[in-house]
Design an enzyme around this catalytic site. Structure first.
Site, PDB file in Angstrom:
ATOM      1  N   GLY A   1       0.461  -1.385   0.156  1.00 51.21           N
ATOM      2  CA  GLY A   1       0.147  -0.143  -0.239  1.00 51.21           C
ATOM      3  C   GLY A   1       0.949   1.453   0.139  1.00 51.21           C
ATOM      4  O   GLY A   1       2.160   1.173   1.158  1.00 51.21           O
ATOM      5  N   ALA A   2       0.742   2.293  -0.562  1.00 51.67           N
ATOM      6  CA  ALA A   2       1.555   3.592  -0.747  1.00 51.67           C
ATOM      7  C   ALA A   2       1.589   3.667   0.259  1.00 51.67           C
ATOM      8  O   ALA A   2       3.204   4.254   0.329  1.00 51.67           O
ATOM      9  CB  ALA A   2       1.204   4.378  -2.041  1.00 51.67           C
TER      10      ALA A   2
ATOM     11  N   ASN B   1       3.636   1.898   2.717  1.00 60.65           N
ATOM     12  CA  ASN B   1       4.869   1.866   2.193  1.00 60.65           C
ATOM     13  C   ASN B   1       6.019   3.205   2.869  1.00 60.65           C
ATOM     14  O   ASN B   1       6.591   3.169   3.202  1.00 60.65           O
ATOM     15  CB  ASN B   1       5.532   2.000   0.798  1.00 60.65           C
ATOM     16  CG  ASN B   1       4.432   0.735   0.423  1.00 60.65           C
ATOM     17  OD1 ASN B   1       4.909  -0.283   1.396  1.00 60.65           O
ATOM     18  ND2 ASN B   1       4.200   1.120  -1.053  1.00 60.65           N
TER      19      ASN B   1
ATOM     20  N   GLY C   1      12.257   9.561 -12.986  1.00 64.10           N
ATOM     21  CA  GLY C   1      12.587   8.804 -13.206  1.00 64.10           C
ATOM     22  C   GLY C   1      13.747   8.708 -12.960  1.00 64.10           C
ATOM     23  O   GLY C   1      14.868   8.937 -11.459  1.00 64.10           O
TER      24      GLY C   1
ATOM     25  N   GLU D   1      16.964   9.328 -13.917  1.00 62.32           N
ATOM     26  CA  GLU D   1      17.023  10.368 -14.258  1.00 62.32           C
ATOM     27  C   GLU D   1      17.354  11.937 -12.995  1.00 62.32           C
ATOM     28  O   GLU D   1      18.076  12.846 -12.981  1.00 62.32           O
ATOM     29  CB  GLU D   1      16.491  11.762 -15.677  1.00 62.32           C
ATOM     30  CG  GLU D   1      16.991  11.075 -16.482  1.00 62.32           C
ATOM     31  CD  GLU D   1      16.560   9.815 -16.988  1.00 62.32           C
ATOM     32  OE1 GLU D   1      14.923   9.704 -16.774  1.00 62.32           O
ATOM     33  OE2 GLU D   1      16.842   9.239 -17.507  1.00 62.32           O
TER      34      GLU D   1
ATOM     35  N   ASP E   1       7.251   6.034  -3.456  1.00 66.00           N
ATOM     36  CA  ASP E   1       7.009   6.062  -2.093  1.00 66.00           C
ATOM     37  C   ASP E   1       7.963   5.926  -1.141  1.00 66.00           C
ATOM     38  O   ASP E   1       8.345   7.332  -0.647  1.00 66.00           O
ATOM     39  CB  ASP E   1       6.074   4.511  -1.679  1.00 66.00           C
ATOM     40  CG  ASP E   1       4.819   4.714  -2.391  1.00 66.00           C
ATOM     41  OD1 ASP E   1       3.824   5.528  -2.705  1.00 66.00           O
ATOM     42  OD2 ASP E   1       4.770   3.218  -2.327  1.00 66.00           O
TER      43      ASP E   1
END
Length: 318
Positions: free
Chosen positions: A35-36, A39, A231, A233, A263
């Site tokens: 679960g986000a 987390n 991401g 980067e 998260d």
């Protein structure tokens, strides 16, 4: 009382151990807490900060498992309600050798979807320094959305700093239009917003980090900072005063599972800000915790301890 507060729907996650097998064909699974928002709470606690988690669980084996796991991770459960009338959500996740894994939810009509917002009146905000909010909990039901809005008002009343991660889950919303309208309205109530570039494309029509940041900074007087996750980067930061910069991400030897990276970024940023570090250093920490996350199969089992984080940052200066 805890320094950190969040609300969400914790889930028992059955993660496949059969690489590149579909969920239909997979046979071997390992059970994790997921679960986000949970987390984030797990990572916050692991980095040495006190955390409270708000939710509702069913009186069933999955609910018992989640309660046990929260306790083992030193997450406060004072604001968790248990009901025998509804069941606790769970999900399946496949294991892939590259790319993002597929996920299948069993959560419609769950205990958290029937959350009783009266629980929110019991919260002691006296020591809370940050609240992290996500777009997932308000997606699971109208009742959850109503409670989420009430919590936002309470956080404003107590002048608690807030982060908001859109965490889009289109499968939980009736329509894309409702998702976009609701998420953007909720984001406008947060001090710091943490969208990804793919989320930006869905929510406001652009993958350009600066355009995404400008959209959220301009739609609300309350929002002061937008950190756009780009991401591997890293992240692009822009503030209400016009300051902007990019913080480079960290390269890892092998990506095992990308779930939990966003998260991880959130908990890294929040814990650094709780400790009084600069926004730039907070984003660096967010990138670092995200790098830890993608190297582990579970959603939150890869998050670092303070010692592991310190060693990593010392070996990879920014």
């Amino acid at each position: 009382m805890a320094e950190f507060l969040t609300i969400g729907e914790p889930i028992s996650l059955f993660a496949s151990e059969d690489v590149d097998a579909s969920l239909k064909d997979a046979v071997h699974f390992h059970k994790f807490l997921a679960g986000a928002e949970v987390n984030v709470a797990v990572g916050v606690s692991r980095l040495g900060h006190s955390a409270e988690y708000i939710t509702r669980l069913g009186a069933d084996p999955f609910g018992d498992f989640i309660a046990d796991q929260l306790a083992k991770n030193n997450i406060g459960t004072d604001y968790i309600d248990t009901t025998p009338d509804y069941w606790t959500a769970f999900q399946l996740k496949d294991r892939v050798s590259k790319g993002d894994p597929s996920i299948f939810y069993f959560r419609k009509g769950s205990a958290a979807a029937h959350f009783d917002k009266a629980v929110l009146d019991k919260i002691d905000f006296s020591d809370v320094k940050f609240a992290h909010l996500s777009g997932i909990f308000p997606a699971i039901s109208d009742q959850a959305l109503d409670a989420f809005k009430y919590l936002i008002q309470l956080l404003h009343d107590h002048e608690i700093r807030t982060t908001f991660d859109p965490n889009l889950r289109p499968q939980l919303w009736a329509t894309k239009e409702k998702m976009v309208q609701t998420i953007n309205a909720l984001a406008a109530e947060a001090e710091i917003i943490l969208p990804g570039i793919s989320e930006g494309e869905i929510l406001m029509g652009s993958r350009d980090p600066e355009a995404i940041a400008d959209f959220y900074l301009q739609q609300s007087d309350f929002t002061q900072t937008v950190v756009v996750k780009v991401g591997p980067e890293g992240a692009y930061v822009k503030q209400k005063n016009g300051d902007s910069y990019t913080v480079q991400g960290f390269k890892v030897a092998k990506v095992v599972d990308t779930v939990g990276a966003g998260d991880g970024f959130a908990l890294g940023l929040v814990t650094a800000l709780i400790e009084g570090k600069s926004l730039r250093d907070a984003v660096i920490r967010g990138n670092a915790v995200g790098a830890f996350a993608v190297q582990a199969p579970g959603d939150n089992d890869g998050y670092p301890t303070p010692e592991q984080l310190a060693d990593f940052l010392a070996a990879n200066p920014r």
